[in-house]
Write a protein that holds these residues in place. Structure first.
Motif, PDB file in Angstrom:
ATOM      1  N   ASP A 164     -69.667  -5.177  33.064  1.00  0.00           N
ATOM      2  CA  ASP A 164     -69.092  -4.616  34.280  1.00  0.00           C
ATOM      3  C   ASP A 164     -69.921  -3.445  34.778  1.00  0.00           C
ATOM      4  OD1 ASP A 164     -67.129  -6.471  33.848  1.00  0.00           O
ATOM      5  OD2 ASP A 164     -65.516  -5.018  33.506  1.00  0.00           O
ATOM      6  N   GLY A 165     -70.071  -3.363  36.083  1.00  0.00           N
ATOM      7  CA  GLY A 165     -70.797  -2.265  36.689  1.00  0.00           C
ATOM      8  C   GLY A 165     -71.552  -2.727  37.915  1.00  0.00           C
ATOM      9  N   SER A 166     -72.276  -1.794  38.503  1.00  0.00           N
ATOM     10  CA  SER A 166     -73.037  -2.059  39.716  1.00  0.00           C
ATOM     11  C   SER A 166     -74.518  -2.182  39.381  1.00  0.00           C
ATOM     12  CB  SER A 166     -72.819  -0.925  40.720  1.00  0.00           C
ATOM     13  OG  SER A 166     -73.519  -1.194  41.904  1.00  0.00           O
ATOM     14  N   TYR A 167     -75.131  -3.259  39.844  1.00  0.00           N
ATOM     15  CA  TYR A 167     -76.546  -3.534  39.634  1.00  0.00           C
ATOM     16  C   TYR A 167     -77.247  -3.458  40.977  1.00  0.00           C
ATOM     17  CZ  TYR A 167     -74.998  -5.182  35.100  1.00  0.00           C
ATOM     18  OH  TYR A 167     -74.442  -5.251  33.853  1.00  0.00           O
ATOM     19  N   THR A 168     -78.020  -2.414  41.169  1.00  0.00           N
ATOM     20  CA  THR A 168     -78.723  -2.238  42.431  1.00  0.00           C
ATOM     21  C   THR A 168     -79.958  -3.121  42.422  1.00  0.00           C
ATOM     22  OG1 THR A 168     -77.939   0.022  42.611  1.00  0.00           O
ATOM     23  CG2 THR A 168     -79.847  -0.586  43.954  1.00  0.00           C
ATOM     24  N   ILE A 169     -80.021  -4.010  43.395  1.00  0.00           N
ATOM     25  CA  ILE A 169     -81.181  -4.893  43.475  1.00  0.00           C
ATOM     26  C   ILE A 169     -81.983  -4.538  44.717  1.00  0.00           C
ATOM     27  CG2 ILE A 169     -80.092  -6.754  42.177  1.00  0.00           C
ATOM     28  CD1 ILE A 169     -79.697  -8.217  44.812  1.00  0.00           C
ATOM     29  N   LEU A 181     -69.851 -10.963  32.836  1.00  0.00           N
ATOM     30  CA  LEU A 181     -69.041 -11.089  31.625  1.00  0.00           C
ATOM     31  C   LEU A 181     -67.559 -11.217  31.977  1.00  0.00           C
ATOM     32  CD1 LEU A 181     -68.873 -10.995  28.518  1.00  0.00           C
ATOM     33  CD2 LEU A 181     -68.805  -8.501  28.683  1.00  0.00           C
ATOM     34  N   ASN A 182     -67.101 -10.402  32.913  1.00  0.00           N
ATOM     35  CA  ASN A 182     -65.734 -10.476  33.419  1.00  0.00           C
ATOM     36  C   ASN A 182     -65.811 -10.857  34.898  1.00  0.00           C
ATOM     37  OD1 ASN A 182     -64.314  -9.483  31.020  1.00  0.00           O
ATOM     38  ND2 ASN A 182     -65.488  -7.627  31.423  1.00  0.00           N
ATOM     39  N   LYS A 183     -65.015 -11.827  35.302  1.00  0.00           N
ATOM     40  CA  LYS A 183     -65.094 -12.328  36.671  1.00  0.00           C
ATOM     41  C   LYS A 183     -65.051 -11.178  37.680  1.00  0.00           C
ATOM     42  CE  LYS A 183     -63.535 -15.938  39.675  1.00  0.00           C
ATOM     43  NZ  LYS A 183     -62.865 -17.211  39.733  1.00  0.00           N
ATOM     44  N   HIS A 184     -66.097 -11.090  38.484  1.00  0.00           N
ATOM     45  CA  HIS A 184     -66.290 -10.074  39.519  1.00  0.00           C
ATOM     46  C   HIS A 184     -66.405  -8.666  38.955  1.00  0.00           C
ATOM     47  CE1 HIS A 184     -64.241 -13.163  42.322  1.00  0.00           C
ATOM     48  NE2 HIS A 184     -65.508 -13.452  42.123  1.00  0.00           N
ATOM     49  N   GLY A 185     -66.635  -8.537  37.649  1.00  0.00           N
ATOM     50  CA  GLY A 185     -66.823  -7.224  37.035  1.00  0.00           C
ATOM     51  C   GLY A 185     -68.210  -6.660  37.301  1.00  0.00           C
ATOM     52  N   ALA A 186     -69.191  -7.536  37.435  1.00  0.00           N
ATOM     53  CA  ALA A 186     -70.563  -7.122  37.742  1.00  0.00           C
ATOM     54  C   ALA A 186     -70.805  -7.308  39.230  1.00  0.00           C
ATOM     55  CB  ALA A 186     -71.565  -7.936  36.939  1.00  0.00           C
ATOM     56  N   THR A 187     -71.325  -6.263  39.868  1.00  0.00           N
ATOM     57  CA  THR A 187     -71.566  -6.297  41.305  1.00  0.00           C
ATOM     58  C   THR A 187     -73.052  -6.164  41.578  1.00  0.00           C
ATOM     59  OG1 THR A 187     -69.437  -5.244  41.736  1.00  0.00           O
ATOM     60  CG2 THR A 187     -71.056  -5.172  43.509  1.00  0.00           C
ATOM     61  N   LEU A 188     -73.603  -7.129  42.298  1.00  0.00           N
ATOM     62  CA  LEU A 188     -74.980  -7.029  42.779  1.00  0.00           C
ATOM     63  C   LEU A 188     -74.899  -6.315  44.111  1.00  0.00           C
ATOM     64  CD1 LEU A 188     -76.236 -10.657  42.038  1.00  0.00           C
ATOM     65  CD2 LEU A 188     -76.411  -8.627  40.587  1.00  0.00           C
ATOM     66  N   THR A 189     -75.586  -5.190  44.234  1.00  0.00           N
ATOM     67  CA  THR A 189     -75.422  -4.370  45.427  1.00  0.00           C
ATOM     68  C   THR A 189     -76.759  -3.894  45.978  1.00  0.00           C
ATOM     69  OG1 THR A 189     -74.235  -2.469  46.320  1.00  0.00           O
ATOM     70  CG2 THR A 189     -75.121  -2.224  44.118  1.00  0.00           C
ATOM     71  N   SER A 190     -76.763  -3.649  47.276  1.00  0.00           N
ATOM     72  CA  SER A 190     -77.940  -3.112  47.945  1.00  0.00           C
ATOM     73  C   SER A 190     -77.480  -2.261  49.115  1.00  0.00           C
ATOM     74  CB  SER A 190     -78.837  -4.236  48.450  1.00  0.00           C
ATOM     75  OG  SER A 190     -79.913  -3.700  49.187  1.00  0.00           O
ATOM     76  N   ASP A 204     -69.766 -15.829  38.955  1.00  0.00           N
ATOM     77  CA  ASP A 204     -68.724 -14.802  38.877  1.00  0.00           C
ATOM     78  C   ASP A 204     -69.142 -13.391  39.280  1.00  0.00           C
ATOM     79  OD1 ASP A 204     -66.998 -16.792  38.025  1.00  0.00           O
ATOM     80  OD2 ASP A 204     -67.375 -16.408  35.908  1.00  0.00           O
ATOM     81  N   PHE A 205     -70.217 -13.233  40.030  1.00  0.00           N
ATOM     82  CA  PHE A 205     -70.638 -11.916  40.500  1.00  0.00           C
ATOM     83  C   PHE A 205     -69.913 -11.551  41.787  1.00  0.00           C
ATOM     84  CE2 PHE A 205     -74.348 -13.130  38.015  1.00  0.00           C
ATOM     85  CZ  PHE A 205     -74.691 -11.945  37.385  1.00  0.00           C
ATOM     86  N   LYS A 206     -69.775 -10.269  42.016  1.00  0.00           N
ATOM     87  CA  LYS A 206     -69.375  -9.751  43.317  1.00  0.00           C
ATOM     88  C   LYS A 206     -70.678  -9.313  43.983  1.00  0.00           C
ATOM     89  CE  LYS A 206     -65.868  -7.022  43.455  1.00  0.00           C
ATOM     90  NZ  LYS A 206     -65.021  -5.819  43.283  1.00  0.00           N
ATOM     91  N   VAL A 207     -70.825  -9.555  45.270  1.00  0.00           N
ATOM     92  CA  VAL A 207     -72.036  -9.168  45.999  1.00  0.00           C
ATOM     93  C   VAL A 207     -71.632  -8.205  47.100  1.00  0.00           C
ATOM     94  CG1 VAL A 207     -73.977  -9.988  47.382  1.00  0.00           C
ATOM     95  CG2 VAL A 207     -73.139 -11.378  45.479  1.00  0.00           C
ATOM     96  N   ARG A 208     -72.329  -7.072  47.172  1.00  0.00           N
ATOM     97  CA  ARG A 208     -72.003  -6.055  48.162  1.00  0.00           C
ATOM     98  C   ARG A 208     -73.289  -5.579  48.828  1.00  0.00           C
ATOM     99  NH1 ARG A 208     -68.198  -2.274  45.610  1.00  0.00           N
ATOM    100  NH2 ARG A 208     -66.738  -3.840  46.276  1.00  0.00           N
ATOM    101  N   GLY A 209     -73.308  -5.550  50.145  1.00  0.00           N
ATOM    102  CA  GLY A 209     -74.470  -5.087  50.880  1.00  0.00           C
ATOM    103  C   GLY A 209     -75.190  -6.225  51.576  1.00  0.00           C
ATOM    104  N   ALA A 210     -76.329  -5.901  52.133  1.00  0.00           N
ATOM    105  CA  ALA A 210     -77.123  -6.872  52.895  1.00  0.00           C
ATOM    106  C   ALA A 210     -78.115  -7.559  51.974  1.00  0.00           C
ATOM    107  CB  ALA A 210     -77.853  -6.162  54.032  1.00  0.00           C
TER     108      ALA A 210
END
Length: 107
Positions: free
Chosen positions: A45-50, A67-76, A96-102
């Protein structure tokens, strides 16, 4: 084929053997190598800045999964591309990732 853990920053011994000892996201290439053909990389779980990041799987068939559904967020915070590949016979799966940003995707 192995299961390897990765976190936004390295945890414990940072050898990828468990969530408590996860590789840092900056060690993605090492995690891909350790997972090997048919392996899985579990993102804690957490935010992964790509920023123009490549999930290549080192030309292996790798599953990248939160690992947990929508627990990891790919963000930019600015427009970026997440490249999946090069394929060359590999099969890459994101689950199962959450995606945030462009974020756009390229294969």
């Amino acid at each position: 084929m192995a299961t390897v853990y990765i976190a936004p920053t390295a945890e414990g011994s940072a050898n990828g053997s468990s969530p408590e000892n996860a590789y840092g996201f900056s060690s993605l290439t090492t995690a891909e190598s350790d997972a090997g053909n048919g392996g899985t990389i579990l993102f804690t779980d957490g935010s992964y800045t790509i920023a123009n990041t490549t999930f290549s799987g080192s030309n292996n068939n790798i599953t990248y999964k939160s690992l947990n559904k929508h627990g990891a967020t790919l963000t930019s915070s600015s427009p970026t591309t997440l490249t999946l590949g090069p394929f060359g016979g590999s099969d890459i799966t994101l689950q199962d990732f959450k995606v945030r940003g462009a974020i756009s995707y390229s294969a």
